[in-house]
Design a protein around this motif. Sequence first.
Motif, mmCIF file in Angstrom:
data_model
loop_
_atom_site.group_PDB
_atom_site.id
_atom_site.type_symbol
_atom_site.label_atom_id
_atom_site.label_comp_id
_atom_site.label_asym_id
_atom_site.label_seq_id
_atom_site.Cartn_x
_atom_site.Cartn_y
_atom_site.Cartn_z
ATOM 1 N N HIS A 198 0.863 -1.190 0.000
ATOM 2 C CA HIS A 198 0.000 0.000 0.000
ATOM 3 C C HIS A 198 0.895 1.234 0.000
ATOM 4 O O HIS A 198 1.603 1.510 0.978
ATOM 5 N N LEU A 199 0.878 1.982 -1.083
ATOM 6 C CA LEU A 199 1.662 3.208 -1.215
ATOM 7 C C LEU A 199 0.738 4.405 -1.018
ATOM 8 O O LEU A 199 -0.270 4.541 -1.714
ATOM 9 N N VAL A 200 1.093 5.278 -0.071
ATOM 10 C CA VAL A 200 0.277 6.456 0.233
ATOM 11 C C VAL A 200 1.086 7.701 -0.114
ATOM 12 O O VAL A 200 2.148 7.947 0.477
ATOM 13 N N LEU A 201 0.598 8.496 -1.056
ATOM 14 C CA LEU A 201 1.282 9.713 -1.508
ATOM 15 C C LEU A 201 0.781 10.914 -0.717
ATOM 16 O O LEU A 201 -0.424 11.056 -0.477
ATOM 17 N N ILE A 202 1.730 11.785 -0.345
ATOM 18 C CA ILE A 202 1.405 12.931 0.500
ATOM 19 C C ILE A 202 2.131 14.164 -0.028
ATOM 20 O O ILE A 202 3.288 14.084 -0.447
ATOM 21 N N CYS A 203 1.448 15.312 -0.043
ATOM 22 C CA CYS A 203 2.092 16.579 -0.390
ATOM 23 C C CYS A 203 1.528 17.683 0.491
ATOM 24 O O CYS A 203 0.920 17.404 1.529
ATOM 25 N N VAL A 233 -2.585 18.328 -4.225
ATOM 26 C CA VAL A 233 -2.522 18.464 -5.675
ATOM 27 C C VAL A 233 -1.421 17.582 -6.265
ATOM 28 O O VAL A 233 -1.666 16.773 -7.156
ATOM 29 N N ARG A 234 -0.204 17.740 -5.754
ATOM 30 C CA ARG A 234 0.909 16.943 -6.282
ATOM 31 C C ARG A 234 0.771 15.467 -5.933
ATOM 32 O O ARG A 234 1.147 14.593 -6.722
ATOM 33 N N SER A 235 0.220 15.176 -4.771
ATOM 34 C CA SER A 235 0.056 13.770 -4.392
ATOM 35 C C SER A 235 -0.950 13.068 -5.304
ATOM 36 O O SER A 235 -0.795 11.882 -5.604
ATOM 37 N N ALA A 236 -1.973 13.796 -5.765
ATOM 38 C CA ALA A 236 -2.920 13.207 -6.707
ATOM 39 C C ALA A 236 -2.241 12.873 -8.024
ATOM 40 O O ALA A 236 -2.474 11.808 -8.622
ATOM 41 N N ARG A 237 -1.384 13.779 -8.480
ATOM 42 C CA ARG A 237 -0.637 13.548 -9.707
ATOM 43 C C ARG A 237 0.300 12.342 -9.543
ATOM 44 O O ARG A 237 0.368 11.470 -10.403
ATOM 45 N N ALA A 238 1.014 12.274 -8.417
ATOM 46 C CA ALA A 238 1.936 11.168 -8.156
ATOM 47 C C ALA A 238 1.195 9.845 -8.058
ATOM 48 O O ALA A 238 1.647 8.819 -8.587
ATOM 49 N N ALA A 239 0.038 9.856 -7.376
ATOM 50 C CA ALA A 239 -0.743 8.629 -7.245
ATOM 51 C C ALA A 239 -1.226 8.144 -8.605
ATOM 52 O O ALA A 239 -1.257 6.931 -8.879
ATOM 53 N N ASP A 240 -1.585 9.084 -9.471
ATOM 54 C CA ASP A 240 -2.022 8.731 -10.820
ATOM 55 C C ASP A 240 -0.876 8.064 -11.593
ATOM 56 O O ASP A 240 -1.062 7.054 -12.266
ATOM 57 N N TRP A 241 0.319 8.636 -11.494
ATOM 58 C CA TRP A 241 1.476 8.046 -12.170
ATOM 59 C C TRP A 241 1.728 6.628 -11.693
ATOM 60 O O TRP A 241 1.916 5.705 -12.501
ATOM 61 N N LEU A 242 1.751 6.439 -10.365
ATOM 62 C CA LEU A 242 2.058 5.121 -9.818
ATOM 63 C C LEU A 242 0.960 4.108 -10.120
ATOM 64 O O LEU A 242 1.241 2.922 -10.332
ATOM 65 N N LYS A 243 -0.282 4.574 -10.148
ATOM 66 C CA LYS A 243 -1.386 3.671 -10.505
ATOM 67 C C LYS A 243 -1.226 3.168 -11.929
ATOM 68 O O LYS A 243 -1.418 1.974 -12.213
ATOM 69 N N ASN A 244 -0.844 4.057 -12.825
ATOM 70 C CA ASN A 244 -0.622 3.652 -14.216
ATOM 71 C C ASN A 244 0.585 2.726 -14.340
ATOM 72 O O ASN A 244 0.620 1.842 -15.194
ATOM 73 N N TYR A 245 1.588 2.921 -13.475
ATOM 74 C CA TYR A 245 2.812 2.112 -13.533
ATOM 75 C C TYR A 245 2.582 0.713 -12.939
ATOM 76 O O TYR A 245 2.945 -0.303 -13.543
ATOM 77 N N PHE A 246 1.971 0.657 -11.743
ATOM 78 C CA PHE A 246 1.813 -0.616 -11.053
ATOM 79 C C PHE A 246 0.529 -1.356 -11.416
ATOM 80 O O PHE A 246 0.433 -2.567 -11.189
ATOM 81 N N ASN A 258 -2.804 -3.020 -10.877
ATOM 82 C CA ASN A 258 -3.453 -3.562 -9.688
ATOM 83 C C ASN A 258 -2.486 -4.327 -8.785
ATOM 84 O O ASN A 258 -2.907 -4.997 -7.835
ATOM 85 N N LYS A 259 -1.192 -4.239 -9.064
ATOM 86 C CA LYS A 259 -0.204 -4.978 -8.267
ATOM 87 C C LYS A 259 -0.050 -4.401 -6.870
ATOM 88 O O LYS A 259 0.316 -5.112 -5.935
ATOM 89 N N GLN A 260 -0.283 -3.106 -6.731
ATOM 90 C CA GLN A 260 -0.178 -2.454 -5.434
ATOM 91 C C GLN A 260 -1.353 -1.512 -5.224
ATOM 92 O O GLN A 260 -1.918 -0.981 -6.181
#
Length: 370
Positions: free
Chosen positions: A325-330, A334-347, A349-351
């Motif tokens: 479980h990866l939790v993005l924080i800013c 705003v930036r955490s939403a962008r980061a979470a979107d990137w990681l969701k596209n990368y991983f 459903n693996k994480q």
Amino acid sequence: MEQNNHARYARQYALLDFGEQGQTKLAQARVLIVGAGGLGCPVLQYLCAAGVGHIGIVDADKVALSNLHRQPLYRTTDVGRLKAEVAAAVLRAQNDTITVAEYAFHLNNQNAWDLVSSYDIIVDCTDNFETRYVLCDVCALLHKPLVYGAIYTYEGQVAVFNVSDSAGIRCQYRDLFPVPPSSEEAPDCATTGVLGVLPGVIGLLQANEVIKLLAGIGEPLINKLYTIGLLDYQSVTIRLQPQHHPDAPGSRIAFEAANYGYYCGSANEHVALISSAELDAIAHQSDTLLIDVRALDELPRLSLPHRSIPLELLMANVHELEGSHLVLICQSGVRSARAADWLKNYFGNKQTISHLQGGILAYQSEKNDE
């Protein structure tokens, strides 16, 4: 009462081309201010003082200590209270001859139509693109004048939308921003900072445009964008041209059916938001990794166990992110939403990927309220 009113507004009565006629137009007007923050404070105070008869205030936020350097409508003792309620009480005390209505909720496409319909002029004092596009579209559909203002570090801009010029041309906010900018292109003030006096200057210009429109004086910024920098007082006025907007809704039904959060990138349907309480509950779990994507020198620091990886370095270090479980924080979400979107596209459903709602500022505010 009439004699008292004449004394209160004596300096405006004395103005050439304004006089009693202009004051009467202000008294009969209904103006809705969306956002009671940095821009909203001067707009509210000066329209109230000028004698606008009915003022509406829309804001769901509470006063935070970090607001006070640029929002002098509020005091230290107001921290934690709803801005709309505090502002309304201050305005009523400032001018008991006008009516003030507060709406302590977020404006969205489900509640905007009926509210905006009941006002003559709308003032955009918001700080996020989702609400700006909601205002843009509902005002365009209802043909309501929209007085726009925005700030960035040391610079600000003002414009008047949805009012026809002498040639019958009428521009809207989408003519300035046809599509929503990304968070990198237009970061919020929690990320970049803002000079405290800047929203005061821009908010006063917005209030001035409202008065000019209502009283029929001067040359309002119709179809024009005025920008000014406070460090050197360099300013420029840009003439806008109407464009074709295929994304804009053409009816109330289409407007209320639109997903503005997804359109503006502020709500990813595939990335979960977690609350401050939920963050506390999972922060120490062995399979959870908190990732602060702010710059390394940004304050306040996060007291929970975490890794600090600035947003621009996140994807270069993605192979080092361990945890189911990866939790993005800013700072503000705003930036955490962008980061979470990137990681969701990368991983995929693996994480499990989520990000903190409202960022560290909201987290700290809730902690202070406990």
